[in-house]
Design an enzyme around this catalytic site. Structure first.
Site, mmCIF file in Angstrom:
data_model
loop_
_atom_site.group_PDB
_atom_site.id
_atom_site.type_symbol
_atom_site.label_atom_id
_atom_site.label_comp_id
_atom_site.label_asym_id
_atom_site.label_seq_id
_atom_site.Cartn_x
_atom_site.Cartn_y
_atom_site.Cartn_z
ATOM 1 N N HIS A 1 -3.580 -5.613 1.051
ATOM 2 C CA HIS A 1 -2.895 -5.819 2.338
ATOM 3 C C HIS A 1 -2.829 -7.301 2.704
ATOM 4 O O HIS A 1 -3.743 -7.801 3.369
ATOM 5 C CB HIS A 1 -3.642 -5.070 3.443
ATOM 6 N N GLU B 1 -1.090 -8.633 4.962
ATOM 7 C CA GLU B 1 -0.956 -8.785 6.425
ATOM 8 C C GLU B 1 -2.313 -8.725 7.128
ATOM 9 O O GLU B 1 -2.424 -9.086 8.293
ATOM 10 C CB GLU B 1 0.020 -7.747 6.990
ATOM 11 N N CYS C 1 0.830 -1.207 0.000
ATOM 12 C CA CYS C 1 0.000 0.000 0.000
ATOM 13 C C CYS C 1 0.868 1.261 0.000
ATOM 14 O O CYS C 1 1.513 1.557 -0.994
ATOM 15 C CB CYS C 1 -0.985 -0.032 1.170
#
Lengths: 88, 233
Positions: free
Chosen positions: B203, B205, B86
């Site tokens: 994302h 994560e 990002c």
């Protein structure tokens, strides 16, 4: 001293959705003659420099390395020589 | 293996990345302040998401001049694995570690939602646990994810299989309707020509734990671990 006025805008041909939204709003307000709106950034930089050629060289480097992203943006600037301040 | 997660002023996914790597995958993780000038001995570096320097001027423009970025550039040049997520992707673009630039989303909105993303190239150190064509559900959260580059660079990205992730429909077809932000060629993630630097807007994560109901992102980190271990053999 030199004051520089720098304009950074999206390159022509790159869609400017913000400009388009503003154009539509202007049309809504009745400004029917608006053909195109491009949104950009305006920066004023005061340079401790009296030589316009030197100032221009520095400004070009500033624009190329930080102030504009030349993948998507173009820039132009105007220089204005400021009278030096009288010694206090 | 040793991971460095860079912390810029305004980073907000640094702890998430560290948590997934350390608590989820048992990795040795160091949070590295942007003002530091050395990475130390690292096997991989992550530039996390967030709003570094308040997105002043352009997203990533100020962060790429942070002292630590010189060390990140040297690490990348030496072949080290660098992952930008990002805002981290935006910083890699501004730093010139990846080609192109980000424009505001075509709809002008900040988009925070789950989207379908297809793995276009499973032959990278970041994607070896996926299969090419694998479709995943990844969260995105950004206002400037509209990837842009010139036609020559785009052709090179396509020819060199540098486009690693693309926005798609659930069935994997790549359409304009499946493109959330107007990104050129539905690009969600690219790698550099050398193959050791990856940037992506989604994302991983945020979808790397079973408790979150989605572990699609975990395979990206596990791919990197596997790639580093394989490289050390």
């Amino acid at each position: 001293m030199i004051r520089a006025r720098i304009h950074v805008t999206l390159k022509s041909g790159i869609l400017d959705p913000q400009g388009r939204a503003i154009q539509q709003s202007l049309e809504t307000l009745g400004f029917s003659s608006v053909n195109d709106v491009r949104v950009g950034k305006f920066l004023e930089i005061e340079l401790n420099e009296d030589d316009p050629a030197q100032a221009e060289q520095q400004l070009k480097a500033m624009c190329e390395t930080l102030l504009a992203n030349t993948v998507i943006e173009e820039y132009r600037y105007e220089l204005e020589l400021q009278p030096s301040r009288p010694p206090s | 293996m040793k991971w460095g997660v860079i912390v810029f002023p305004g980073s907000n996914c640094d702890r998430d990345c560290a948590h997934v790597l350390a608590d989820g995958l048992g990795q040795d993780v160091n949070l590295i302040w942007h003002g530091d000038t050395s990475l130390g001995e690292m096997d991989a570096v992550v530039l996390p998401g967030g709003f570094s320097y308040g997105d002043y001027l352009r997203t990533g423009a100020i962060a790429q001049l942070s002292p630590i970025m010189q060390a990140v550039k040297e690490f990348a040049r030496a072949g080290g694995l660098v992952l930008g997520i990002c805002n981290g992707f935006q910083i890699l673009l501004e730093a010139g570690l990846l080609p192109g630039a980000m424009l505001p989303n075509v709809g002008l909105s900040f988009i925070c939602e789950d989207v379908w993303v297809k793995v276009e190239n499973a032959g990278t150190p970041f994607t070896r646990y996926y299969e090419s064509g694998h479709v995943m559900r990844f969260p995105i959260a950004h206002a400037e994810g509209n990837y842009h580059t010139d036609p020559v660079t785009l052709a090179a990205l396509q020819a060199n299989a540098q486009i690693v992730f693309r926005y798609c429909r659930e069935d994997g077809t790549v359409t304009d309707q499946a493109n959330p932000n107007g990104s050129l060629d539905n690009i969600a993630g690219i790698r550099n020509a050398a193959g050791n630097v990856l940037g992506l807007m989604p994302h991983p994560e945020r979808c790397a734990e079973s408790v979150l109901g989605n572990q699609d992102g975990q395979l990206l980190f596990r791919s990197m671990i596997d790639a580093v271990i394989a490289g050390q053999d």
